[in-house]
Structures are given as C-alpha cells and as structure tokens.
Design a protein around this motif. Structure first.
Motif, PDB file in Angstrom:
ATOM      1  N   THR A 173       1.055  -1.001  -0.030  1.00  0.00           N
ATOM      2  CA  THR A 173       0.297   0.017  -0.001  1.00  0.00           C
ATOM      3  C   THR A 173       1.101   1.413   0.498  1.00  0.00           C
ATOM      4  O   THR A 173       1.473   1.865   1.106  1.00  0.00           O
ATOM      5  CB  THR A 173      -1.055   0.505   0.958  1.00  0.00           C
ATOM      6  N   GLU A 174       0.738   1.500  -0.847  1.00  0.00           N
ATOM      7  CA  GLU A 174       1.652   3.048  -1.073  1.00  0.00           C
ATOM      8  C   GLU A 174       1.737   3.954  -0.062  1.00  0.00           C
ATOM      9  O   GLU A 174      -0.229   4.571   0.431  1.00  0.00           O
ATOM     10  CB  GLU A 174       1.729   3.939  -2.496  1.00  0.00           C
ATOM     11  N   GLY A 175       2.332   5.632   0.321  1.00  0.00           N
ATOM     12  CA  GLY A 175       1.159   6.436   1.112  1.00  0.00           C
ATOM     13  C   GLY A 175       1.382   6.246   2.160  1.00  0.00           C
ATOM     14  O   GLY A 175       1.052   6.690   2.891  1.00  0.00           O
ATOM     15  N   ILE A 176       1.357   5.240   3.085  1.00  0.00           N
ATOM     16  CA  ILE A 176       1.810   4.417   4.266  1.00  0.00           C
ATOM     17  C   ILE A 176       2.422   3.750   4.645  1.00  0.00           C
ATOM     18  O   ILE A 176       3.037   2.930   4.362  1.00  0.00           O
ATOM     19  CB  ILE A 176       0.349   4.791   4.929  1.00  0.00           C
ATOM     20  N   SER A 177       3.040   3.910   6.066  1.00  0.00           N
ATOM     21  CA  SER A 177       4.099   3.475   6.550  1.00  0.00           C
ATOM     22  C   SER A 177       4.957   3.617   8.242  1.00  0.00           C
ATOM     23  O   SER A 177       4.098   4.883   8.884  1.00  0.00           O
ATOM     24  CB  SER A 177       5.887   4.135   6.381  1.00  0.00           C
ATOM     25  N   SER A 178       5.024   2.595   9.063  1.00  0.00           N
ATOM     26  CA  SER A 178       5.993   3.152  10.158  1.00  0.00           C
ATOM     27  C   SER A 178       6.458   4.331  10.041  1.00  0.00           C
ATOM     28  O   SER A 178       6.217   4.534  10.881  1.00  0.00           O
ATOM     29  CB  SER A 178       5.992   1.329  11.098  1.00  0.00           C
ATOM     30  N   THR A 179       7.527   4.025   9.650  1.00  0.00           N
ATOM     31  CA  THR A 179       8.514   4.857   9.911  1.00  0.00           C
ATOM     32  C   THR A 179       8.012   6.448   9.767  1.00  0.00           C
ATOM     33  O   THR A 179       7.985   7.816  10.212  1.00  0.00           O
ATOM     34  CB  THR A 179       9.613   4.772   8.409  1.00  0.00           C
ATOM     35  N   MET A 180       6.602   6.940   8.865  1.00  0.00           N
ATOM     36  CA  MET A 180       6.137   8.143   8.606  1.00  0.00           C
ATOM     37  C   MET A 180       5.319   8.320   9.980  1.00  0.00           C
ATOM     38  O   MET A 180       5.228   9.469  10.239  1.00  0.00           O
ATOM     39  CB  MET A 180       4.880   8.004   7.543  1.00  0.00           C
ATOM     40  N   LEU A 181       4.861   7.348  10.508  1.00  0.00           N
ATOM     41  CA  LEU A 181       3.666   7.351  11.414  1.00  0.00           C
ATOM     42  C   LEU A 181       4.423   7.786  12.959  1.00  0.00           C
ATOM     43  O   LEU A 181       4.246   8.822  13.976  1.00  0.00           O
ATOM     44  CB  LEU A 181       2.999   5.962  12.396  1.00  0.00           C
ATOM     45  N   ARG A 182       5.252   6.980  12.660  1.00  0.00           N
ATOM     46  CA  ARG A 182       6.941   7.589  13.955  1.00  0.00           C
ATOM     47  C   ARG A 182       7.099   8.640  13.595  1.00  0.00           C
ATOM     48  O   ARG A 182       7.417  10.047  15.116  1.00  0.00           O
ATOM     49  CB  ARG A 182       7.174   6.540  14.022  1.00  0.00           C
ATOM     50  N   ALA A 183       7.211   9.241  12.175  1.00  0.00           N
ATOM     51  CA  ALA A 183       8.214  10.523  12.360  1.00  0.00           C
ATOM     52  C   ALA A 183       6.400  11.380  12.607  1.00  0.00           C
ATOM     53  O   ALA A 183       7.179  12.760  13.455  1.00  0.00           O
ATOM     54  CB  ALA A 183       8.220  10.550  10.827  1.00  0.00           C
ATOM     55  N   GLU A 184       5.522  10.996  12.461  1.00  0.00           N
ATOM     56  CA  GLU A 184       4.616  12.209  12.851  1.00  0.00           C
ATOM     57  C   GLU A 184       4.337  11.948  14.032  1.00  0.00           C
ATOM     58  O   GLU A 184       4.134  12.834  14.824  1.00  0.00           O
ATOM     59  CB  GLU A 184       3.477  11.911  12.726  1.00  0.00           C
ATOM     60  N   ASN A 185       4.506  11.103  15.491  1.00  0.00           N
ATOM     61  CA  ASN A 185       4.707  11.189  16.830  1.00  0.00           C
ATOM     62  C   ASN A 185       5.443  11.410  17.673  1.00  0.00           C
ATOM     63  O   ASN A 185       5.847  11.270  18.796  1.00  0.00           O
ATOM     64  CB  ASN A 185       4.359   9.656  16.628  1.00  0.00           C
ATOM     65  N   GLN A 186       6.545  11.849  17.127  1.00  0.00           N
ATOM     66  CA  GLN A 186       8.310  12.201  17.617  1.00  0.00           C
ATOM     67  C   GLN A 186       7.840  12.701  18.525  1.00  0.00           C
ATOM     68  O   GLN A 186       8.992  12.035  19.804  1.00  0.00           O
ATOM     69  CB  GLN A 186       9.267  12.928  16.350  1.00  0.00           C
ATOM     70  N   ASP A 187       7.101  13.085  19.760  1.00  0.00           N
ATOM     71  CA  ASP A 187       7.453  14.077  20.412  1.00  0.00           C
ATOM     72  C   ASP A 187       6.547  12.395  21.592  1.00  0.00           C
ATOM     73  O   ASP A 187       6.331  13.487  22.254  1.00  0.00           O
ATOM     74  CB  ASP A 187       6.781  15.322  20.167  1.00  0.00           C
ATOM     75  N   GLU A 188       6.069  11.675  21.314  1.00  0.00           N
ATOM     76  CA  GLU A 188       5.431  10.994  21.482  1.00  0.00           C
ATOM     77  C   GLU A 188       6.050  10.741  22.876  1.00  0.00           C
ATOM     78  O   GLU A 188       6.764   9.480  22.049  1.00  0.00           O
ATOM     79  CB  GLU A 188       4.128  10.066  21.360  1.00  0.00           C
TER      80      GLU A 188
END
Ligand code: C2G
Length: 130
Positions: A115-130
């Motif tokens: 599936t293009e456009g979603i990855s764990s890496t992307m989600l980790r980057a979005e939640n960096q401060d959590e």
C-alpha cells in the motif's frame, strides 16, 4: 485446507498492514502471522520500533484476520515454520520482491502489492514527541 504464512513487525499497525493481511488471507483458508520479536528486529537494524512484541501481537490479533500468531525469534525460522505448520504459501509485501525466492524450495512464494503512502516510519515521524 490451504495454509498461508506471512511475517512482519507491525509497529503502529496501520492500513497498509491490514491490506496486506487481508490479501494474504484471501490466498488460502488459514492465515498464520509471524510477529517479529523485539531482539530479532534490533538484530536486523530496526532500532526505532515503538510497540513491544506483546502490543504488536495484540494489534494483529485485533484485526481478526490471523487464524494463528507465532513469534519470529531467529534467522531461519521461516523454513522451520513452513515445515512445522505444513504451509502452502508464503506471502509478503512487494517491497521484499525477490528476497524470499529461496523459500520456493519449501512452498509457493507470493509478493503482494504494497500500500503506497503509509508506513510505520511515517507514523513514527508524525509522533516524534510522544
Ligand atoms: N506493508 C504493506 N504496505 C505498507 C507497509 C507495509 O503492504 N505501506 C507490508 C510489508 O510489505 C510486510 C508487512 O506489511 O509484508 C509488514 O511490514 P513491516 O511491519 O514493515 O515488517 P517487515 O520489516 O516487512 O517484516 O521477518 C520479517 C519480515 O521479513 C518482514
């Protein structure tokens, strides 16, 4: 009964993982999902996994798509699992294209579209401060 097996980390479980599991399940009648142990991931250079193995197993369980969940602990386990569970098809995302051809000796190997456009890496980057 046709048995399918697939493996992954499934960190921050997302739609890409769910699509993959659904497609794998559709290839047969019984889906076994291998979830990587934390140390297995560390050893293969995945150092920033957010969820521990128990959380990742629970997330896969919650999809309702796995008939059985196993923990992947060591290199070479895929061959052992395929033989132990009498697996017909090994399925994995197309980002691994060609990498698991050696398993053809033991069962059919199928690369499924990623599936293009979603990855764990992307989600980790979005939640960096959590
Ligand atoms: N995946 C996908 N689409 C995405 C992200 C992941 O189809 N956008 C698929 C991957 O191709 C893989 C599965 O989801 O088949 C799990 O992905 P990861 O959690 O990243 O695990 P991975 O590192 O691919 O584990 O032994 C472990 C396996 O060899 C692979």
């Amino acid at each position: 009964m046709k048995k399918v097996i697939t493996y992954g980390t499934y960190d921050l479980l997302h739609q890409g993982h769910i699509n993959l599991l659904r497609r794998a399940k559709e290839l047969g009648d019984y889906l076994i999902v291998g979830v990587t142990n934390d140390s297995f991931d560390r050893d293969r250079g995945k150092l920033n996994v957010r969820n521990n193995v128990l959380e990742r197993v629970e997330a896969v369980k919650a999809t309702g798509l796995a008939d059985k969940i196993v923990i992947e602990d060591y290199v070479g386990q895929k061959i052992d699992d395929i033989q132990k569970y009498d697996v017909d098809i090994f399925a994995i995302g197309s980002d691994w294209d060609g990498k698991f051809d050696y398993l053809n000796e033991f069962c059919e190997v199928i690369y499924l579209p990623r599936t293009e456009g979603i990855s764990s890496t992307m989600l980790r980057a979005e939640n960096q401060d959590e």
